[in-house]
Design an enzyme around this catalytic site. Structure first.
Site, short mmCIF file in Angstrom:
data_model
loop_
_atom_site.label_atom_id
_atom_site.label_comp_id
_atom_site.label_asym_id
_atom_site.label_seq_id
_atom_site.Cartn_x
_atom_site.Cartn_y
_atom_site.Cartn_z
N LYS A 10 24.87 68.37 20.53
CA LYS A 10 24.68 67.09 19.80
C LYS A 10 25.89 66.84 18.92
CE LYS A 10 23.97 67.22 15.79
NZ LYS A 10 23.72 67.42 14.35
N ASP A 130 16.66 67.12 13.89
CA ASP A 130 17.47 66.75 15.06
C ASP A 130 16.71 66.90 16.37
OD1 ASP A 130 19.82 66.03 13.76
OD2 ASP A 130 20.75 67.99 13.98
#
Ligand SMILES: C[C@](O)(CO)[C@H](O)COP(=O)(O)OP(=O)(O)OC[C@H]1O[C@@H](n2ccc(N)nc2=O)[C@H](O)[C@@H]1O
Ligand SMILES: Nc1ncnc2c1ncn2[C@@H]1O[C@H](COP(=O)(O)OP(=O)(O)OP(=O)(O)O)[C@@H](O)[C@H]1O
Length: 270
Positions: A10, A130
């Site tokens: 990410k 996240d």
């Protein structure tokens, strides 16, 4: 049952911190994006859940019982056990959401093998801010503490990307704690490219305070004339986007020549 998944690294193309909440978490607006490379997970059917780790950064994960992979497995109902092998290719505590990406990969495996419960988003958010974004691993805007996701026009897909980490772990909590207050303002309007070009990472300043080498990485990436270079998440990994693989690979060689000890990963944005 045999399932494989990549846990895509990410990156936060932009991250605007808006306010500190009473519970200590921070309201933010972020543009999540994902690199087409990361950790690798393999799962086989098993009479009970099992977990083992290989790969360059396996040694950084000392206690398998508190691994987010096992937490993700435990939160998802299944008829059978799964034996998971994690190839840990991403540095740990690096701003790449490595653990969150691993959890996201487990959600996709369970989705493909058995289906997910209707409340999977709630279960994902409980594992980390996240994690919901990492389940789909597609470019999107995150609001709230990062768990409220909105689609965005992704005109950056396929861009060449270079990640650089100094091999210094930087935990997320202390970076938020050093954030200076105030308000970074809303994300810019427009497509992913507009938001990236005109946005900032409001955690860069506190991260540099805790880990000054982040400033050196950004300086060296900017020497290579990318579209732009920025820190990801709470750091210390920084990334740069390039218009071609050739430009990215020359940049990678430049960085390797001056700092062979820094970790690098090359890929493309999904
Ligand atoms: C920095 C980012 O990676 C950007 O995507 C995320 O905001 C952090 O996501 P994450 O690592 O999954 O975060 P969590 O594991 O939920 O939280 C780790 C720690 O970061 C801080 N934290 C996290 C998210 C948030 N919006 N505000 C915070 O202040 C809290 O101190 C928390 O204890
Ligand atoms: N599978 C996993 N991979 C990485 N870290 C894990 C994992 N399981 C548990 N952890 C723990 O989670 C913490 C955060 O690691 P992670 O690599 O996910 O952070 P990060 O890259 O800083 O994430 P973020 O971008 O969300 O800030 C570490 O202290 C680590 O011990």
């Amino acid at each position: 049952m045999h399932l494989t998944q990549t846990a895509y690294a990410k990156i936060n193309l932009a991250l605007h911190v808006r306010a500190r909440k009473e519970n200590g978490y921070h309201e933010l607006e972020t543009l999540f994006a994902f690199v087409d490379a990361g950790d690798r997970l393999v799962a086989h059917g098993s009479n009970e859940d099992r977990f083992s780790v290989t790969g360059e950064f396996a040694g950084a994960l000392t206690n398998p019982f508190d691994n987010i992979v096992m937490q993700a497995l435990f939160t998802l109902p299944r008829p059978d056990g799964l034996a998971i092998t994690l190839e840990k290719n991403l540095p740990v505590a690096a701003g790449l959401g490595g653990g969150s990406a691993d959890a996201g990969a487990i959600f996709r495996m369970v989705r493909d093998g058995y289906g997910l419960p209707d409340d999977w988003r709630v279960r994902a958010a409980k594992l980390g801010a996240d994690v919901p974004a990492c389940v789909e691993s597609e470019t999107c805007v995150g609001r709230g503490i990062g768990t409220e996701l909105e689609p965005v026009e992704n005109d950056l897909a396929g861009m060449a990307v270079l990640l650089v980490n100094p091999r210094v772990a930087l935990s997320t909590g202390p970076v938020f704690a050093k954030w200076g207050g105030g308000d970074d303002g809303p994300l810019p309007q427009g497509t992913a490219k507009d938001i990236f070009i005109n946005g900032i990472n409001g955690l860069e300043e506190p991260a540099v305070t805790l880990c000054p080498i982040v400033a050196d990485i950004l300086e060296q990436l900017r020497v290579t004339r990318p579209m732009a270079a920025r820190m990801s998440g709470s750091g210390a990994t920084c990334f740069a986007l390039y218009n071609s693989d050739e430009e990215r690979d020359m940049a990678s060689q430049h960085i390797a020549a001056i700092r062979p000890d820094w970790w690098q990963m090359r890929g493309h944005l999904r």
